[in-house]
Write a protein that holds these residues in place. Structure first.
Motif, PDB file in Angstrom:
ATOM      1  N   ASN A 115       0.852  -1.170   0.000  1.00  0.00           N
ATOM      2  CA  ASN A 115       0.000   0.000   0.000  1.00  0.00           C
ATOM      3  C   ASN A 115       0.901   1.237   0.000  1.00  0.00           C
ATOM      4  OD1 ASN A 115      -1.908   1.946   0.331  1.00  0.00           O
ATOM      5  ND2 ASN A 115      -2.901   1.012   2.088  1.00  0.00           N
ATOM      6  N   TYR A 116       0.942   1.951  -1.106  1.00  0.00           N
ATOM      7  CA  TYR A 116       1.899   3.037  -1.246  1.00  0.00           C
ATOM      8  C   TYR A 116       1.464   4.323  -0.536  1.00  0.00           C
ATOM      9  CZ  TYR A 116       4.258   0.124  -4.661  1.00  0.00           C
ATOM     10  OH  TYR A 116       4.937  -0.902  -5.268  1.00  0.00           O
ATOM     11  N   GLU A 117       0.172   4.448  -0.212  1.00  0.00           N
ATOM     12  CA  GLU A 117      -0.318   5.592   0.555  1.00  0.00           C
ATOM     13  C   GLU A 117       0.171   6.932  -0.032  1.00  0.00           C
ATOM     14  OE1 GLU A 117      -2.533   5.393   2.661  1.00  0.00           O
ATOM     15  OE2 GLU A 117      -2.447   3.476   3.694  1.00  0.00           O
ATOM     16  N   PHE A 118      -0.047   7.111  -1.336  1.00  0.00           N
ATOM     17  CA  PHE A 118       0.428   8.329  -1.985  1.00  0.00           C
ATOM     18  C   PHE A 118      -0.116   9.618  -1.359  1.00  0.00           C
ATOM     19  CE2 PHE A 118       1.290   5.343  -5.582  1.00  0.00           C
ATOM     20  CZ  PHE A 118       2.659   5.551  -5.613  1.00  0.00           C
ATOM     21  N   PRO A 119      -1.395   9.650  -0.907  1.00  0.00           N
ATOM     22  CA  PRO A 119      -1.848  10.883  -0.238  1.00  0.00           C
ATOM     23  C   PRO A 119      -1.001  11.232   0.984  1.00  0.00           C
ATOM     24  CG  PRO A 119      -3.727   9.528  -0.841  1.00  0.00           C
ATOM     25  CD  PRO A 119      -2.508   8.693  -1.081  1.00  0.00           C
ATOM     26  N   LEU A 120      -0.617  10.215   1.768  1.00  0.00           N
ATOM     27  CA  LEU A 120       0.208  10.467   2.945  1.00  0.00           C
ATOM     28  C   LEU A 120       1.645  10.814   2.558  1.00  0.00           C
ATOM     29  CD1 LEU A 120      -1.030   7.740   5.477  1.00  0.00           C
ATOM     30  CD2 LEU A 120      -1.698  10.149   5.287  1.00  0.00           C
ATOM     31  N   ALA A 159      13.137  -0.083  -4.972  1.00  0.00           N
ATOM     32  CA  ALA A 159      13.794   0.791  -5.956  1.00  0.00           C
ATOM     33  C   ALA A 159      13.605   2.254  -5.586  1.00  0.00           C
ATOM     34  CB  ALA A 159      13.229   0.510  -7.346  1.00  0.00           C
ATOM     35  N   GLY A 160      12.429   2.590  -5.028  1.00  0.00           N
ATOM     36  CA  GLY A 160      12.172   3.968  -4.629  1.00  0.00           C
ATOM     37  C   GLY A 160      13.116   4.425  -3.530  1.00  0.00           C
ATOM     38  N   PHE A 161      13.398   3.531  -2.583  1.00  0.00           N
ATOM     39  CA  PHE A 161      14.309   3.882  -1.492  1.00  0.00           C
ATOM     40  C   PHE A 161      15.694   4.213  -2.029  1.00  0.00           C
ATOM     41  CE2 PHE A 161      17.475   2.156   1.609  1.00  0.00           C
ATOM     42  CZ  PHE A 161      17.386   3.195   2.525  1.00  0.00           C
ATOM     43  N   TRP A 162      16.226   3.353  -2.900  1.00  0.00           N
ATOM     44  CA  TRP A 162      17.574   3.584  -3.432  1.00  0.00           C
ATOM     45  C   TRP A 162      17.610   4.792  -4.361  1.00  0.00           C
ATOM     46  CZ3 TRP A 162      21.311   1.660  -0.833  1.00  0.00           C
ATOM     47  CH2 TRP A 162      21.157   0.449  -0.167  1.00  0.00           C
ATOM     48  N   ALA A 163      16.557   4.969  -5.151  1.00  0.00           N
ATOM     49  CA  ALA A 163      16.494   6.152  -6.013  1.00  0.00           C
ATOM     50  C   ALA A 163      16.437   7.429  -5.165  1.00  0.00           C
ATOM     51  CB  ALA A 163      15.284   6.076  -6.936  1.00  0.00           C
ATOM     52  N   GLY A 164      15.691   7.372  -4.056  1.00  0.00           N
ATOM     53  CA  GLY A 164      15.626   8.515  -3.163  1.00  0.00           C
ATOM     54  C   GLY A 164      16.973   8.822  -2.529  1.00  0.00           C
ATOM     55  N   LEU A 165      17.712   7.771  -2.162  1.00  0.00           N
ATOM     56  CA  LEU A 165      19.051   7.973  -1.621  1.00  0.00           C
ATOM     57  C   LEU A 165      19.972   8.618  -2.652  1.00  0.00           C
ATOM     58  CD1 LEU A 165      19.917   4.755   0.443  1.00  0.00           C
ATOM     59  CD2 LEU A 165      19.611   7.076   1.295  1.00  0.00           C
ATOM     60  N   VAL A 166      19.887   8.144  -3.882  1.00  0.00           N
ATOM     61  CA  VAL A 166      20.736   8.699  -4.945  1.00  0.00           C
ATOM     62  C   VAL A 166      20.420  10.170  -5.169  1.00  0.00           C
ATOM     63  CG1 VAL A 166      21.210   8.615  -7.424  1.00  0.00           C
ATOM     64  CG2 VAL A 166      21.141   6.495  -6.095  1.00  0.00           C
ATOM     65  N   LEU A 167      19.145  10.526  -5.192  1.00  0.00           N
ATOM     66  CA  LEU A 167      18.770  11.923  -5.410  1.00  0.00           C
ATOM     67  C   LEU A 167      19.174  12.796  -4.220  1.00  0.00           C
ATOM     68  CD1 LEU A 167      15.267  11.536  -7.094  1.00  0.00           C
ATOM     69  CD2 LEU A 167      17.407  12.239  -8.166  1.00  0.00           C
ATOM     70  N   LEU A 186      10.385   9.854  -2.884  1.00  0.00           N
ATOM     71  CA  LEU A 186      10.668   8.446  -3.145  1.00  0.00           C
ATOM     72  C   LEU A 186      10.980   7.687  -1.854  1.00  0.00           C
ATOM     73  CD1 LEU A 186      12.773   8.826  -6.412  1.00  0.00           C
ATOM     74  CD2 LEU A 186      10.541   7.736  -6.203  1.00  0.00           C
ATOM     75  N   VAL A 187      11.755   8.295  -0.974  1.00  0.00           N
ATOM     76  CA  VAL A 187      12.043   7.657   0.316  1.00  0.00           C
ATOM     77  C   VAL A 187      10.761   7.494   1.124  1.00  0.00           C
ATOM     78  CG1 VAL A 187      13.202   7.957   2.537  1.00  0.00           C
ATOM     79  CG2 VAL A 187      14.436   8.413   0.418  1.00  0.00           C
ATOM     80  N   ARG A 188       9.888   8.481   1.052  1.00  0.00           N
ATOM     81  CA  ARG A 188       8.635   8.406   1.803  1.00  0.00           C
ATOM     82  C   ARG A 188       7.716   7.314   1.258  1.00  0.00           C
ATOM     83  NH1 ARG A 188       7.559  12.505   5.118  1.00  0.00           N
ATOM     84  NH2 ARG A 188       9.840  12.573   5.061  1.00  0.00           N
ATOM     85  N   VAL A 189       7.799   7.046  -0.047  1.00  0.00           N
ATOM     86  CA  VAL A 189       7.050   5.919  -0.613  1.00  0.00           C
ATOM     87  C   VAL A 189       7.498   4.621   0.051  1.00  0.00           C
ATOM     88  CG1 VAL A 189       6.717   4.511  -2.681  1.00  0.00           C
ATOM     89  CG2 VAL A 189       6.509   6.998  -2.837  1.00  0.00           C
ATOM     90  N   ALA A 190       8.811   4.449   0.222  1.00  0.00           N
ATOM     91  CA  ALA A 190       9.333   3.259   0.899  1.00  0.00           C
ATOM     92  C   ALA A 190       8.870   3.227   2.350  1.00  0.00           C
ATOM     93  CB  ALA A 190      10.857   3.238   0.825  1.00  0.00           C
ATOM     94  N   PHE A 191       8.838   4.379   3.000  1.00  0.00           N
ATOM     95  CA  PHE A 191       8.414   4.458   4.396  1.00  0.00           C
ATOM     96  C   PHE A 191       7.011   3.888   4.561  1.00  0.00           C
ATOM     97  CE2 PHE A 191       6.325   6.611   7.924  1.00  0.00           C
ATOM     98  CZ  PHE A 191       7.276   6.561   8.934  1.00  0.00           C
ATOM     99  N   PHE A 192       6.110   4.244   3.653  1.00  0.00           N
ATOM    100  CA  PHE A 192       4.723   3.803   3.793  1.00  0.00           C
ATOM    101  C   PHE A 192       4.450   2.442   3.153  1.00  0.00           C
ATOM    102  CE2 PHE A 192       3.987   8.407   4.495  1.00  0.00           C
ATOM    103  CZ  PHE A 192       3.290   8.312   5.694  1.00  0.00           C
ATOM    104  N   SER A 193       5.216   2.059   2.135  1.00  0.00           N
ATOM    105  CA  SER A 193       4.902   0.820   1.418  1.00  0.00           C
ATOM    106  C   SER A 193       5.742  -0.371   1.853  1.00  0.00           C
ATOM    107  CB  SER A 193       5.081   1.020  -0.088  1.00  0.00           C
ATOM    108  OG  SER A 193       6.448   1.236  -0.415  1.00  0.00           O
TER     109      SER A 193
END
Length: 249
Positions: free
Chosen positions: A2-7, A193-201, A229-236
């Protein structure tokens, strides 16, 4: 998952608004800078955009006000109340730009909102984040975004970005030595992938402070994308205790 994009958008955009309020208060009270009204309006716009995004998380957005019914026992209700106060104080600061008191009050309300967010998104049902990690992550994110978009000095920006990267790299390693649910969370974060992409950015934003020697809008946008992107990993990718029970709920 659950990616919880609103959050995702709610937490990151409101933290951008809080970060700008903190930078604005520092510049106004200690930097001798008379910030223009548009600075505070930008912080207000970011916060309002985050609050609008949060409505899409609700089953019935038209009844959003009922979220305040549990002030005595619910961190979610307290979150709504504190952010309402923060919006009003940002508006006050925008109406009185250059004045220390409105800027300071807005910053204090922003800090209170960060603390409440730190408790709201640290549920006991998610052992990996049922601690001080959400608050630490949110504070560092708010400071990093505020300094980037608020054109603060690159020295403090570099320090905050380094701390943010260290926290994001170390905490999943600590989870790997915890309970089964925490180990599952660590594995999912490492596979995200979102977590690592967020780290790279985030690392790219740090490099940009070394290249340009001052904060720029481009750096802020890179950092904002990384934070999302990091927040997507946080929620998903954070595992609920019910997962080990076969998700009975």
């Amino acid at each position: 998952m659950n990616y919880e994009f609103p959050l995702v958008f709610f937490t990151v955009l409101t933290q951008l608004g809080i970060g700008l309020a903190l930078v604005g208060a520092w510049k106004t009270c200690f930097g001798g800078a008379a910030l223009p009204r548009r600075f505070w309006l930008t912080a207000l716009a970011a916060t309002l955009a985050g609050l609008v995004a949060s409505l899409f998380h609700l089953g019935d957005p038209l009844r959003a006000a009922t979220a305040l019914n549990g002030l005595g026992h619910s961190w979610l209700s307290r979150e709504g109340l504190v952010f309402g106060l923060f919006v009003l104080l940002l508006l006050f600061a925008a109406l009185r730009p250059g004045r220390a008191l409105p800027a300071l009050l807005a910053a204090l309300a922003g800090l209170a909102a960060l603390v409440v967010q730190g408790f709201t998104y640290a549920p006991v049902s998610m052992p990996a984040i049922s601690n001080g990690f959400p608050l630490l992550l949110f504070v560092l994110t708010a400071l990093a975004l505020g300094m980037s978009f608020g054109a603060a000095g690159v020295g403090p920006q570099r320090l905050v970005l380094c701390l943010l990267l260290v926290v994001l790299l170390i905490v999943p390693c600590l989870w790997a030595s915890g309970s089964a649910v925490m180990q599952d969370t660590a594995a999912l974060w490492r596979q995200s992938a979102g977590f690592w992409a967020g780290l790279v950015l985030t690392a790219a934003a740090l490099v940009l402070t070394l290249v340009w020697r001052q904060g720029t809008r481009a750096q802020g946008i890179v950092l904002l994308c990384g934070a999302l992107l990091v927040r997507v990993a946080f929620f998903s990718a954070t595992v609920h205790t019910a997962t080990r029970l076969g998700m009975p709920y």
